[in-house]
Design an enzyme around this catalytic site. Structure first.
Site, PDB file in Angstrom:
ATOM      1  CB  SER A   1      -0.936   0.005   1.213  1.00 32.44           C
ATOM      2  OG  SER A   1      -0.195  -0.019   2.422  1.00 32.44           O
TER       3      SER A   1
ATOM      4  CG  HIS B   1      -4.154  -0.919  -1.505  1.00 31.88           C
ATOM      5  ND1 HIS B   1      -4.693   0.320  -1.745  1.00 31.88           N
ATOM      6  CD2 HIS B   1      -3.883  -0.960  -0.170  1.00 31.88           C
ATOM      7  CE1 HIS B   1      -4.731   1.011  -0.619  1.00 31.88           C
ATOM      8  NE2 HIS B   1      -4.247   0.257   0.353  1.00 31.88           N
TER       9      HIS B   1
ATOM     10  CE  LYS C   1      -7.427   0.034   1.259  1.00 30.36           C
ATOM     11  NZ  LYS C   1      -8.017  -0.578   2.453  1.00 30.36           N
TER      12      LYS C   1
END
Length: 397
Positions: A186, A214, A245
């Site tokens: 990240s 991610h 996310k």
């Protein structure tokens, strides 16, 4: 003389004063409206380069409509933990569509990506077991390892020779062995060498565990993650995904075999002891996954924008490190300087959060940028101009 009360917590005030002296004390920025490519932050409209809203789903009309419809049908809250009476049919639908999307047997949804790691690792690893963890793995993985009673050994970041050294020296001493890695790291935006990790895991009879926070919605076909990206279906035992996310809502999930998921329903402590997701969240998640299964347009646009902006930053001469994804750090080095760089960007109409120790090692402070599918080329050009202006002003370029 009056003795200071312990309730005033002077020891914490001293620590906060030290942060201020070091130039790394931050006030929480306030978002006044939706999270988007353009956002109003602290009363100012700026180009937002710090959101994890990779695909622009957080304010998408289809997700909002699905959330509202779920509230109207099921109410505002689930009313209980999943194992008592908090599992609505909509929760089971969410897990079923996630399993289909991930091309796995089953999925269990936790309250967050963090609780996936803090709940899953201790549920499957115990005293007499071994965890082998990349040294740059996310804090939640570190916490999960600490909560387990297993022996944890770290290997140098993405260093396959060092990983094999650790395996050779330790595997024979322990019953169950688990290699853990982030899918996308990240802070640097680099991708795990998952094919090599899987090869070594199979050679030394280890399980594999990938945290795809991610990579969810970013890598693989329509964002199915690193396992799909590398074509490793059936060879990775634990895949952790996030719903907070790219999916645009909140939560996390574990994908794997039915046996694994059944066990986590009985021993995953966050699942057992926290109330189920509210219906609005669940409805929006289901809609987001449907959208990804319909088309690759969202991830295609994300990657087009990411490559475009990364090339601009690199052409200007910024140090973007080892980034291979839409996470593109601009590495400054000195902590206070990175924070000042972030502040100046904001004055120029760009929000890009400064990040310093302990999130990243000392001397590697940076401004981390995340480009989304929602950004326009004109916005990215304006952002690059701001980076150029501030970089030259602060003698970074």
């Amino acid at each position: 003389m009056k003795t200071p009360s312990v309730h005033e917590m002077h020891f914490l005030k001293e620590k906060i004063d030290q942060l201020k002296e070091q130039g790394v004390y931050r006030k929480l920025p306030e978002l006044q409206g939706p999270s988007g490519a353009l956002s109003v932050i602290n009363g100012k409209e700026v180009i937002n380069l710090s959101s994890n809203n990779y695909l622009g789903f957080a304010n998408h009309p289809r997700l909002k409509k699905a959330a509202i419809e779920a509230v109207e049908k099921y109410g505002a809250g689930a009313g209980a933990v999943r194992t008592i009476i908090g599992t609505m049919d909509i929760h089971n639908q969410m897990e079923s569509i996630l399993a289909e999307f991930k091309r796995e047997e089953a999925v269990i949804v936790f309250q967050s990506g963090l609780t996936c790691n803090s709940g899953t690792i201790p549920a499957v690893m115990e005293d007499g077991d071994l965890i082998i963890s990349d040294e740059l793995n996310h804090a939640s993985i570190i916490d999960g390892c600490r909560l387990s009673k297993a022996k944890t050994v770290r290997f140098k970041h993405s260093d396959m020779d060092d990983l094999e050294r650790v395996l050779k020296e330790n595997c024979h001493k322990y019953r169950n062995r688990l290699i853990i890695t982030d899918g996308v790291f990240s802070m640097d935006g680099d991708i795990a060498k998952l094919p090599d990790i899987v090869e070594l895991a199979e050679k030394y009879e280890c399980m594999t565990y990938v945290d795809d926070a991610h990579a969810s919605g970013v890598l693989g076909e329509s964002g199915r993650g690193t396992v799909d990206h590398f074509g490793l279906h059936g060879r990775v035992d634990f895949t952790i995904g996030t719903l907070s996310k790219a999916i645009g809502v909140m939560g996390g999930y574990v994908a794997g075999t039915r046996v694994l998921i059944d066990w986590l329903k009985h021993r995953g402590r966050p699942f057992l002891f926290s109330t189920a997701h509210p219906p609005a969240v669940v409805g929006a998640v289901i809609e987001a996954i449907k959208m990804l299964m319909e088309s690759t347009q969202y991830t295609d646009r994300l990657w087009d924008n990411a490559r475009y902006f990364k090339a601009k930053l690199e052409a200007l001469g910024f140090n973007t490190g080892k980034s291979e994804t839409p996470i593109t750090p601009v590495i400054i080095g000195e902590e206070a300087k990175a924070m000042k760089f972030s502040d100046r960007l904001f004055e120029e109409g760009v929000f890009a959060q400064g990040i310093a120790y302990p999130t990243v090692p000392r001397g590697t402070a940076r401004v981390r940028t995340i480009v989304t599918a929602e950004h326009t080329r004109e916005q990215l050009d304006r952002a690059a101009e701001a980076f150029k202006k501030v970089g030259e002003e602060m003698k970074i370029l």
